[in-house]
Design a protein around this motif. Structure first.
Motif, PDB file in Angstrom:
ATOM      1  N   UNK A 171      53.992  80.413 -32.942  1.00  0.00           N
ATOM      2  CA  UNK A 171      53.537  81.008 -34.205  1.00  0.00           C
ATOM      3  C   UNK A 171      54.534  80.788 -35.334  1.00  0.00           C
ATOM      4  N   UNK A 172      55.801  80.633 -34.983  1.00  0.00           N
ATOM      5  CA  UNK A 172      56.856  80.472 -35.987  1.00  0.00           C
ATOM      6  C   UNK A 172      57.226  79.012 -36.229  1.00  0.00           C
ATOM      7  N   UNK A 173      56.630  78.112 -35.460  1.00  0.00           N
ATOM      8  CA  UNK A 173      57.011  76.700 -35.509  1.00  0.00           C
ATOM      9  C   UNK A 173      56.301  75.962 -36.639  1.00  0.00           C
ATOM     10  N   UNK A 174      57.039  75.146 -37.350  1.00  0.00           N
ATOM     11  CA  UNK A 174      56.477  74.347 -38.438  1.00  0.00           C
ATOM     12  C   UNK A 174      55.555  73.244 -37.964  1.00  0.00           C
ATOM     13  N   UNK A 175      55.588  72.934 -36.690  1.00  0.00           N
ATOM     14  CA  UNK A 175      54.748  71.878 -36.106  1.00  0.00           C
ATOM     15  C   UNK A 175      53.439  72.419 -35.542  1.00  0.00           C
ATOM     16  N   UNK A 176      53.250  73.723 -35.579  1.00  0.00           N
ATOM     17  CA  UNK A 176      52.132  74.332 -34.874  1.00  0.00           C
ATOM     18  C   UNK A 176      50.771  73.751 -35.253  1.00  0.00           C
ATOM     19  N   UNK A 177      50.515  73.528 -36.533  1.00  0.00           N
ATOM     20  CA  UNK A 177      49.192  73.031 -36.933  1.00  0.00           C
ATOM     21  C   UNK A 177      48.913  71.653 -36.341  1.00  0.00           C
ATOM     22  N   UNK A 178      49.901  70.781 -36.336  1.00  0.00           N
ATOM     23  CA  UNK A 178      49.724  69.453 -35.730  1.00  0.00           C
ATOM     24  C   UNK A 178      49.634  69.551 -34.214  1.00  0.00           C
ATOM     25  N   UNK A 179      50.507  70.322 -33.630  1.00  0.00           N
ATOM     26  CA  UNK A 179      50.583  70.450 -32.179  1.00  0.00           C
ATOM     27  C   UNK A 179      49.284  71.008 -31.605  1.00  0.00           C
ATOM     28  N   UNK A 180      48.719  71.997 -32.258  1.00  0.00           N
ATOM     29  CA  UNK A 180      47.506  72.624 -31.744  1.00  0.00           C
ATOM     30  C   UNK A 180      46.251  71.795 -32.007  1.00  0.00           C
TER      31      UNK A 180
END
Length: 70
Positions: A35-44
């Motif tokens: 939830x705090x990671x800047x990569x979350x949108x790409x990763x998910x």
């Protein structure tokens, strides 16, 4: 690592690096680190996304691999 029970099940034998990555990602999700990671949108959204080494999960993967070697 937090003091809680965490279980990850693999469907077949995997190399140590793949096991470590799976454990690290599972811990990142369960621990709220994604939830705090800047990569979350790409990763998910991308199946073939490779997180940068600075991501929490990849740092944890390195720690797990070190623990496996001991």
């Amino acid at each position: 690592m937090d003091k809680w029970t965490h279980i990850t099940i693999f469907d077949k034998p995997y190399p140590k690096a793949k096991q470590a990555e799976g454990l690290a990602i599972s811990q990142a999700v369960a621990g709220g680190h994604c939830d705090k990671c800047g990569c979350f949108s790409q990763c998910s959204a991308q199946d073939d996304f490779c997180a940068p080494t600075s991501a929490w999960c990849m740092q944890r993967k390195i720690e797990i691999l070190r623990e496996m070697e001991q």
